[in-house]
Design a protein around this motif. Structure first.
Motif, short mmCIF file in Angstrom:
data_model
loop_
_atom_site.label_atom_id
_atom_site.label_comp_id
_atom_site.label_asym_id
_atom_site.label_seq_id
_atom_site.Cartn_x
_atom_site.Cartn_y
_atom_site.Cartn_z
N ALA A 35 0.80 -1.23 0.00
CA ALA A 35 0.00 0.00 0.00
C ALA A 35 0.83 1.28 0.00
CB ALA A 35 -0.93 0.00 1.22
N HIS A 36 2.13 1.17 -0.04
CA HIS A 36 2.96 2.38 0.06
C HIS A 36 2.63 3.35 -1.07
CE1 HIS A 36 6.40 5.01 0.49
NE2 HIS A 36 6.54 4.50 1.70
N PRO A 37 2.37 4.61 -0.74
CA PRO A 37 1.99 5.60 -1.76
C PRO A 37 3.00 5.75 -2.90
CG PRO A 37 1.56 6.45 0.44
CD PRO A 37 2.29 5.16 0.62
N ARG A 49 -3.53 9.15 -2.80
CA ARG A 49 -4.39 9.42 -1.63
C ARG A 49 -5.02 8.14 -1.13
NH1 ARG A 49 -5.50 14.10 -4.43
NH2 ARG A 49 -7.39 13.24 -5.37
N VAL A 50 -5.50 7.31 -2.03
CA VAL A 50 -6.10 6.02 -1.63
C VAL A 50 -5.04 5.16 -0.96
CG1 VAL A 50 -7.12 3.89 -2.49
CG2 VAL A 50 -7.94 6.09 -3.36
N ALA A 51 -3.84 5.13 -1.52
CA ALA A 51 -2.76 4.36 -0.92
C ALA A 51 -2.44 4.89 0.48
CB ALA A 51 -1.52 4.40 -1.81
N MET A 52 -2.49 6.20 0.64
CA MET A 52 -2.24 6.80 1.96
C MET A 52 -3.32 6.37 2.95
SD MET A 52 -0.26 8.48 3.88
CE MET A 52 0.86 9.34 2.82
N GLN A 53 -4.57 6.34 2.50
CA GLN A 53 -5.67 5.87 3.36
C GLN A 53 -5.41 4.43 3.79
OE1 GLN A 53 -9.04 6.60 0.74
NE2 GLN A 53 -9.76 8.21 2.13
N TRP A 54 -4.98 3.62 2.85
CA TRP A 54 -4.68 2.23 3.17
C TRP A 54 -3.53 2.14 4.16
CZ3 TRP A 54 -7.09 -2.03 3.30
CH2 TRP A 54 -8.16 -2.25 2.44
N SER A 55 -2.52 2.94 3.97
CA SER A 55 -1.38 2.92 4.86
C SER A 55 -1.79 3.29 6.28
CB SER A 55 -0.31 3.89 4.34
OG SER A 55 0.85 3.80 5.12
#
Length: 172
Positions: A35-37, A49-55
């Motif tokens: 999930a790393h942005p 942004r989605v990856a950041m939410q996952w992180s």
């Protein structure tokens, strides 16, 4: 992966109190790599942004799963037995008597040996409480009793912090 998965589902571990810390650590690293942005830099700002939410979601789940009190709290809440520590401070009388005795010992402690003795007693009480949570959650599935035990364990943890504060005041 689904943002609405439980922490246990997200980490692909059983929804139990007993957890393998090394497995949690390894899965956290794996999920963070996925999930790393930076992996989504070529896909644009929205994907990042989605990856950041996952992180963030992965980190929150990891913090809950790796901490025994947070994990027990989460399991109790998932199973309809909220802790409500702010509103529900009822404790068994024998537990309250133990807390009063510990508090008196802390107030009367005048040297490092007394603090070390009290620290050992509190750590033994913590170990008993954790073992009790393991039994109540994983063996019996008694979440209301586990919620009471979590509240007791929270008190023990706060008291252990008080011991450390007094020790720090003495410069030990």
């Amino acid at each position: 992966m689904n943002l609405n998965d439980t922490d246990f589902e997200l980490f692909a571990v059983p929804a139990t109190f007993a957890q393998d810390r090394a497995a949690l650590d390894a899965r956290w690293k794996e999920l963070q790599r996925e999930a790393h942005p930076d992996r989504f830099a070529a896909q644009g700002a929205a994907a990042q942004r989605v990856a950041m939410q996952w992180s963030v979601r992965i980190n929150e789940a990891y913090q809950r799963l790796k901490n025994p009190i947070k994990r027990a709290t989460y399991l109790c809440e998932l199973n309809g037995a909220p802790i409500n520590a702010e509103n529900n401070t009822a404790m068994p009388s024998d537990f309250l008597m133990q807390q009063i005795a510990w508090r008196e010992e802390l107030d009367e402690a005048s040297d490092a040996d007394a603090l070390d003795k009290l620290r050992a007693e509190v750590e033994a009480g913590r170990a008993r409480a954790l073992a009790s949570l393991d039994r109540l959650i994983d063996e019996k599935g008694d979440y209301p009793a586990a919620a009471r035990q979590v509240r007791a364990l929270m008190f023990i943890e706060r008291f252990a912090e008080d011991i450390e504060t007094k020790s720090d005041q003495w410069g030990q």
